[in-house]
Design a protein around this motif. Structure first.
Motif, short mmCIF file in Angstrom:
data_model
loop_
_atom_site.label_atom_id
_atom_site.label_comp_id
_atom_site.label_asym_id
_atom_site.label_seq_id
_atom_site.Cartn_x
_atom_site.Cartn_y
_atom_site.Cartn_z
N LEU A 124 0.74 -1.02 -0.17
CA LEU A 124 0.36 -0.23 0.31
C LEU A 124 1.16 1.41 -0.13
CD1 LEU A 124 -2.47 -1.12 2.74
CD2 LEU A 124 -2.78 -0.94 0.58
N THR A 125 0.10 1.78 -0.82
CA THR A 125 1.13 3.74 -0.34
C THR A 125 0.57 4.02 0.92
OG1 THR A 125 -1.29 4.97 -1.42
CG2 THR A 125 0.98 3.42 -3.27
N SER A 126 2.14 5.04 1.57
CA SER A 126 1.41 6.04 2.28
C SER A 126 0.19 6.84 2.85
CB SER A 126 2.46 6.85 2.79
OG SER A 126 2.69 7.83 1.67
N GLY A 127 -0.79 7.07 1.78
CA GLY A 127 -1.65 7.62 1.59
C GLY A 127 -2.60 6.59 1.62
N GLN A 128 -2.60 5.36 0.92
CA GLN A 128 -4.15 4.47 0.82
C GLN A 128 -2.90 3.69 3.07
OE1 GLN A 128 -2.41 1.57 -1.39
NE2 GLN A 128 -3.89 2.43 -2.62
N LEU A 129 -2.46 3.86 3.45
CA LEU A 129 -1.56 3.10 4.72
C LEU A 129 -2.97 4.70 6.29
CD1 LEU A 129 1.98 1.82 4.97
CD2 LEU A 129 -0.50 1.10 5.11
N TRP A 130 -2.23 6.01 5.97
CA TRP A 130 -3.23 6.72 6.56
C TRP A 130 -4.47 6.67 6.05
CZ3 TRP A 130 -0.83 9.38 10.16
CH2 TRP A 130 -0.13 9.53 10.09
N TYR A 131 -4.69 6.65 5.35
CA TYR A 131 -6.86 5.58 5.19
C TYR A 131 -7.31 5.78 5.99
CZ TYR A 131 -11.47 5.89 2.94
OH TYR A 131 -12.67 6.14 2.54
N ARG A 132 -6.07 4.21 6.12
CA ARG A 132 -6.95 3.15 6.12
C ARG A 132 -6.50 2.76 7.79
NH1 ARG A 132 -5.85 -2.82 2.95
NH2 ARG A 132 -7.92 -1.88 1.79
N PHE A 133 -5.62 3.86 8.72
CA PHE A 133 -5.63 3.87 9.64
C PHE A 133 -6.94 5.10 10.18
CE2 PHE A 133 -3.63 6.76 13.19
CZ PHE A 133 -3.16 5.81 14.22
N LEU A 134 -6.86 5.87 9.61
CA LEU A 134 -8.23 6.43 9.90
C LEU A 134 -9.42 6.59 9.88
CD1 LEU A 134 -6.21 10.25 9.44
CD2 LEU A 134 -6.62 9.03 11.48
N PHE A 135 -9.28 6.27 8.64
CA PHE A 135 -11.09 5.66 7.95
C PHE A 135 -11.72 3.88 8.05
CE2 PHE A 135 -10.19 9.54 6.50
CZ PHE A 135 -10.80 10.55 6.84
N PHE A 136 -12.78 4.17 8.40
CA PHE A 136 -12.78 1.89 9.22
C PHE A 136 -13.92 1.88 7.91
CE2 PHE A 136 -15.80 5.24 11.05
CZ PHE A 136 -16.66 4.45 10.52
N ASP A 137 -13.98 3.00 6.31
CA ASP A 137 -14.94 2.23 5.71
C ASP A 137 -14.29 0.91 4.99
OD1 ASP A 137 -13.18 3.66 4.76
OD2 ASP A 137 -14.71 4.37 2.39
N TRP A 138 -13.76 1.05 4.82
CA TRP A 138 -12.75 -0.35 4.15
C TRP A 138 -13.12 -1.67 4.46
CZ3 TRP A 138 -8.89 -3.25 5.94
CH2 TRP A 138 -7.90 -2.86 6.73
N LEU A 139 -13.40 -1.82 5.89
CA LEU A 139 -13.39 -3.02 6.49
C LEU A 139 -14.96 -3.22 6.62
CD1 LEU A 139 -12.08 -2.32 10.47
CD2 LEU A 139 -10.98 -3.66 8.62
#
Length: 126
Positions: A23-38
């Motif tokens: 994952l790119t760093s932007g994708q990692l930050w997104y997954r760290f803060l937002f939970f909709d991908w779960l």
């Protein structure tokens, strides 16, 4: 036997492109803060069985929402603290308004996470 000969021995399985993409760093930050991908979209299910499976998956994944709630509470306290710092110590009212506004936004995110967690944790399957 050299290192090159050892790594190319026929007894070892060759590693092909089976590794998961990074994952790119932007994708990692997104997954760290937002939970909709779960979560899965229940309304996108084609039949009753897929809908039931998606709801069960979402209820299982709701156990991770307190982690996101904790992350967002840290952001809220951090933004509010910076707002106080800029207002009281530095006397920068525009910057303090910026951080106070973001603390309100992150607090709203905390409310959304709490409601989603309570809804999913207390939902009963029909």
């Amino acid at each position: 036997m050299t290192n090159e000969q050892q790594s190319s021995s026929p007894s070892e399985p060759e590693r092909t492109g089976t590794a998961e993409p990074r994952l790119t760093s932007g994708q990692l930050w997104y997954r760290f803060l937002f939970f909709d991908w779960l979560f899965r979209d229940v309304n996108a299910a084609r039949d009753l069985f897929e809908r039931h499976a998606a709801r069960q998956h979402n209820q299982r994944m709701s156990r991770y929402l307190p982690v996101y709630l904790r992350r967002w509470s840290v952001l809220t306290v951090f933004d509010f603290g910076l707002g106080l710092l800029f207002e009281r110590v530095i006397q920068a009212t525009l910057l303090s308004a910026w951080f106070f506004t973001w603390s309100c936004v992150t607090f709203t995110g905390m409310v959304v996470i709490t409601v989603a967690w309570l809804f999913l944790a207390s939902a009963r399957m029909p």
